[in-house]
Write an enzyme that holds these catalytic residues in place. Structure first.
Site, PDB file in Angstrom:
ATOM      1  N   ASP A  16      -5.170  -1.472   1.226  1.00  0.00           N
ATOM      2  CA  ASP A  16      -4.653  -0.164   1.643  1.00  0.00           C
ATOM      3  C   ASP A  16      -3.468  -0.311   2.604  1.00  0.00           C
ATOM      4  O   ASP A  16      -3.338  -1.327   3.289  1.00  0.00           O
ATOM      5  CB  ASP A  16      -5.781   0.630   2.309  1.00  0.00           C
ATOM      6  N   HIS A  33       4.447  -0.732  -2.411  1.00  0.00           N
ATOM      7  CA  HIS A  33       3.584  -1.229  -3.502  1.00  0.00           C
ATOM      8  C   HIS A  33       4.113  -2.546  -4.048  1.00  0.00           C
ATOM      9  O   HIS A  33       3.337  -3.448  -4.374  1.00  0.00           O
ATOM     10  CB  HIS A  33       3.478  -0.179  -4.608  1.00  0.00           C
ATOM     11  N   TRP A  65      -4.820   8.782  -9.578  1.00  0.00           N
ATOM     12  CA  TRP A  65      -3.963   9.372 -10.621  1.00  0.00           C
ATOM     13  C   TRP A  65      -3.257  10.635 -10.149  1.00  0.00           C
ATOM     14  O   TRP A  65      -2.250  11.039 -10.743  1.00  0.00           O
ATOM     15  CB  TRP A  65      -4.781   9.703 -11.874  1.00  0.00           C
ATOM     16  N   LEU A 131     -11.144 -20.341  -9.506  1.00  0.00           N
ATOM     17  CA  LEU A 131     -11.213 -18.984  -8.950  1.00  0.00           C
ATOM     18  C   LEU A 131     -11.191 -17.905 -10.045  1.00  0.00           C
ATOM     19  O   LEU A 131     -10.398 -17.983 -10.976  1.00  0.00           O
ATOM     20  CB  LEU A 131      -9.982 -18.812  -8.037  1.00  0.00           C
TER      21      LEU A 131
HETATM   22  C1  IPE Z   1      -8.155   2.811  -1.778  1.00  0.00           C
HETATM   23  O1  IPE Z   1      -7.040   3.259  -1.106  1.00  0.00           O
HETATM   24  C2  IPE Z   1      -7.823   2.503  -3.228  1.00  0.00           C
HETATM   25  C3  IPE Z   1      -6.996   1.316  -3.444  1.00  0.00           C
HETATM   26  C4  IPE Z   1      -6.700   0.441  -2.521  1.00  0.00           C
HETATM   27  C5  IPE Z   1      -6.521   1.119  -4.801  1.00  0.00           C
HETATM   28  P1  IPE Z   1      -6.719   4.816  -0.995  1.00  0.00           P
HETATM   29  O2  IPE Z   1      -5.537   4.958  -0.108  1.00  0.00           O
HETATM   30  O3  IPE Z   1      -6.622   5.410  -2.343  1.00  0.00           O
HETATM   31  O4  IPE Z   1      -8.055   5.366  -0.307  1.00  0.00           O
HETATM   32  P2  IPE Z   1      -8.304   6.612   0.645  1.00  0.00           P
HETATM   33  O5  IPE Z   1      -7.679   7.787  -0.026  1.00  0.00           O
HETATM   34  O6  IPE Z   1      -7.646   6.268   1.933  1.00  0.00           O
HETATM   35  O7  IPE Z   1      -9.791   6.690   0.783  1.00  0.00           O
HETATM   36  C1  IPE Z   2      -2.774   1.239  -1.197  1.00  0.00           C
HETATM   37  O1  IPE Z   2      -1.758   1.711  -0.374  1.00  0.00           O
HETATM   38  C2  IPE Z   2      -2.340   1.132  -2.632  1.00  0.00           C
HETATM   39  C3  IPE Z   2      -3.006   2.098  -3.544  1.00  0.00           C
HETATM   40  C4  IPE Z   2      -3.911   2.960  -3.181  1.00  0.00           C
HETATM   41  C5  IPE Z   2      -2.581   2.075  -4.930  1.00  0.00           C
HETATM   42  P1  IPE Z   2      -1.517   3.274  -0.182  1.00  0.00           P
HETATM   43  O2  IPE Z   2      -0.522   3.718  -1.203  1.00  0.00           O
HETATM   44  O3  IPE Z   2      -2.800   4.016  -0.176  1.00  0.00           O
HETATM   45  O4  IPE Z   2      -0.833   3.304   1.252  1.00  0.00           O
HETATM   46  P2  IPE Z   2      -1.094   4.354   2.414  1.00  0.00           P
HETATM   47  O5  IPE Z   2      -2.577   4.408   2.638  1.00  0.00           O
HETATM   48  O6  IPE Z   2      -0.559   5.670   1.928  1.00  0.00           O
HETATM   49  O7  IPE Z   2      -0.334   3.814   3.575  1.00  0.00           O
HETATM   50 MG    MG Z   3      -4.125   4.595   1.282  1.00  0.00          MG
END
Ligand code: IPE
Ligand code: IPE
Ligand code: MG
Length: 227
Positions: A16, A33, A65, A131
């Site tokens: 995250d 990303h 999504w 792994l």
């Molecule tokens: C969790 O991150 C999902 C992934 C890392 C793919 P999110 O940013 O989607 O989760 P929430 O919304 O903070 O719970």
């Molecule tokens: C995690 O980073 C990647 C995915 C959930 C795909 P985020 O895109 O959720 O990044 P923040 O949480 O908005 O900083």
């Molecule tokens: Mg996030």
């Protein structure tokens, strides 16, 4: 890396904070990303040199999504890049796996090009014995558990073992250490069944800044297993 006990730990990462990493630098979220995909490649390399047998990474959730179209499109194309790293995986004797909503299931939105990238990555690395890197893409733990429970019930009396046997990947072992980056102390519907008994490593760092030193800190949580 010295390990007195060559364990095969299972590390699971909720990657995250890509968006925050980018916005702190005045960059578009997509750049975050991109940096996050590169960070995962580094962590795969580091894991292959450590007593890690299984690395499972949350790449894209069933809830993700709803993000803006351009962001979703960018994340999908990064999964193509990620799954195309087969030469690197083969050079490290590492195999790629995937968990997520089956493509033939109602509600599946995974484009065919991503489906193909996943299938190719799995088949091109399937003979490797080191792994195992599992990417959770279009993954949600509750959907996985509902499906597992339905299938277990159709087959007979439900038990913990029969639920496990009907998970997306029944061979995925229990998680030893769960990592979540970017200061959020939540699980976000990730591997709810598999993290029973896992140690949890929360860090303020955003995912693109998660490095091998932090991986070592996380592994140290499984102390007694890891030296
Ligand atoms: C969790 O991150 C999902 C992934 C890392 C793919 P999110 O940013 O989607 O989760 P929430 O919304 O903070 O719970
Ligand atoms: C995690 O980073 C990647 C995915 C959930 C795909 P985020 O895109 O959720 O990044 P923040 O949480 O908005 O900083
Ligand atoms: Mg996030």
């Amino acid at each position: 890396m010295s390990s007195t006990n060559p364990q095969r730990l299972h590390v699971a990462c909720i990657m995250d904070g890509n968006g925050r990493w980018a916005s702190r630098r005045g960059l578009p979220r997509t750049e975050g990303h991109t940096a996050g995909e590169a960070a995962l490649a580094d962590i795969v390399r580091a894991s292959a040199d450590r007593p890690v047998g299984w690395l499972t990474a949350f790449g894209f959730s069933t809830e993700n999504w709803v993000r803006p179209r351009t962001e979703v499109r960018h994340i999908l194309s990064l999964h193509r890049r990620l799954f195309a790293r087969t030469e690197e995986m083969n050079s490290r004797n590492a195999r790629t796996r995937w968990i997520g909503r089956p493509f033939n299931e109602k509600g599946s939105r995974t484009p065919v090009y991503v489906q193909k990238a996943i299938a190719k990555a799995i088949s091109d690395t399937q003979d490797n014995t080191g792994l195992t890197v599992t990417i959770a893409f279009d993954y949600g733990s509750r959907a996985e558990l509902v499906r597992a429970a339905q299938r277990a019930m159709a087959a007979g009396p439900v038990s913990a073992a029969s639920i496990t046997q009907n998970l997306y990947d029944p061979t995925l072992p229990h998680v030893d250490v769960l990592v979540r980056t970017s200061g959020e102390a939540r699980i976000s519907n990730f591997l709810l069944w598999q993290i029973t008994g896992a140690r949890v490593f929360f860090t303020e760092r955003t995912w693109p800044d998660f490095d091998k030193n932090q991986l070592d800190e996380a592994l140290a949580l499984a102390s007694g297993h890891y030296a």
